[in-house]
Scaffold this motif. Sequence first.
Motif, PDB file in Angstrom:
ATOM      1  N   TYR A 268      41.851  80.991  10.980  1.00 49.38           N
ATOM      2  CA  TYR A 268      40.856  79.909  10.996  1.00 49.38           C
ATOM      3  C   TYR A 268      39.400  80.375  10.966  1.00 49.38           C
ATOM      4  N   PRO A 269      39.040  81.598  11.404  1.00 47.82           N
ATOM      5  CA  PRO A 269      37.626  81.987  11.245  1.00 47.82           C
ATOM      6  C   PRO A 269      37.152  81.944   9.794  1.00 47.82           C
TER       7      PRO A 269
ATOM      8  N   GLY B 231      35.266  78.883   8.802  1.00 51.45           N
ATOM      9  CA  GLY B 231      33.992  78.621   9.459  1.00 51.45           C
ATOM     10  C   GLY B 231      32.808  79.060   8.615  1.00 51.45           C
TER      11      GLY B 231
ATOM     12  N   TRP C 113      41.837  89.133  16.027  1.00 51.51           N
ATOM     13  CA  TRP C 113      40.384  89.249  15.849  1.00 51.51           C
ATOM     14  C   TRP C 113      39.893  90.544  16.494  1.00 51.51           C
TER      15      TRP C 113
ATOM     16  N   CYS D  68      33.276  78.883  14.143  1.00 56.56           N
ATOM     17  CA  CYS D  68      34.581  78.409  13.661  1.00 56.56           C
ATOM     18  C   CYS D  68      34.599  76.878  13.615  1.00 56.56           C
TER      19      CYS D  68
ATOM     20  N   LYS E 140      32.734  83.326  17.259  1.00 57.80           N
ATOM     21  CA  LYS E 140      33.287  84.681  17.363  1.00 57.80           C
ATOM     22  C   LYS E 140      32.270  85.693  16.845  1.00 57.80           C
TER      23      LYS E 140
END
Length: 460
Positions: A79-80, A83, A197, A97, A31
């Motif tokens: 969840y990012p 990462g 996001w 990620c 991302k």
Amino acid sequence: MASSSSCPPFTMHKCKPELVTPSIPTPDETKLLSEIDDQNYLRFHYSIIQIYQNESSMANKDPVRVIRQALAQALVFYYPFAGRLREGRGHKLMVDCTGEGVMFIEADADVTLDQFGDDLQPPFIHSKAFMCDVAESEDIKNLPLLLIQVTRLKCGGFVVSTGWNHVMADGAGLSQFMQAWAEMARGIKTPSISPLWRRELLMARDPPHITCNHREYDQIQDDNLNSPDLDLVHRSFFFGPAQMAALRGLLPRQLRQCTAFDLITACFWRCRTRALQIDADEDVRMMCIVNARNRFRPPLPVGYYGNAFAYPAAMTTAGKLCANPYAYAVELIHNVKGEVTEEYMHSVADLMVLKGRCMPTTVRSCLVSDLTRARFRDVDFGWGKALSGAPAKGSTGPFYGGTHIVSYKNSKGVDGLVLPVWMPTEAMPMFVKDMEDMMSGNQNQQSHPTKAASFIRSTM
């Protein structure tokens, strides 16, 4: 620090750091961060300390276990954060990620909340002991994006320290994550606000073009800027109802409805400029953090947790700032916040591309962030609201002219706002006197002080 501690020495036992991963598999993808996220100024970990007291209804529950488990659940939605950062072409940051997880440390401290006494007022002067130990020189791309430590206290209370990489979120975004995390701890299965996001909303345009005046990014040379040899001391100032009423009483009627941020920031700017004894004809800047989410048309979508702020700079000369009444500074602060529009934000994003993600100027500059709306005190993991929820340090970013305003209830039970300040030792006495005068309703500091030692003027 100038503050002295009433707390006796205590011992801290920390377990080995572990990585907490999302409780179920999450998407494996890359991302991109926006240009507002990916500023060099934001490439650091910023820590929030939250202090909680014992709650009898939670007597059979371990805060470490509850908070760790909730963290794993919250990372499914965010969840990012689990990462790692990667750097692409043109030093552009992105998030890989990977689901590797966030750093988590379990700890115990041989101390009670009562022993801390007034030390709980932000910034918590024992914060370093309650934070994850990472080397300041560590490349941020090698570090987890969240660094969390939960420390049990002897009295049943506990301390939560959350360090987050600022490129991932601003104060409002982190608060949104924390509220979701706390909801998981209280047994709620999905966050009340779904995270979005959508960083493309604040990417640079093609082609990029600067359309606004960004005085906060003026490049000014100063060989002594932020000298590491500068002897700094710290003081925090509590603004309760009496102090706020005194400041409002110094203003003409048409300005008395200004925000608490305007009043405190203008007071700080004026007193700091006088105490540093800046030459009367030198320009001085006050950069005000403005949350731009509602400045877009339509507003940024609910759930957006990326950086969405600007810091437009009010600018005048030191002589005008100090010689004019307090209302002059308040009006400058109030007006500059209105400069932030959707076009202003796009212009900043374009500037980052065209000028190599340049840093804001720190020369004769201050920066103040209003963190009262981030509601870090309101985060409830099941033990009630925090006694204190504020940044671990008194400064904001890489220079000592940066600070923030946070909410706090003092030991007398009075709700108010706290402004932590760092100043050179030589300048602090005059600064404290002027601040106390203004907080008691006296602004008889009309004249600009005589020239100070060159070392003070050149190391602001």
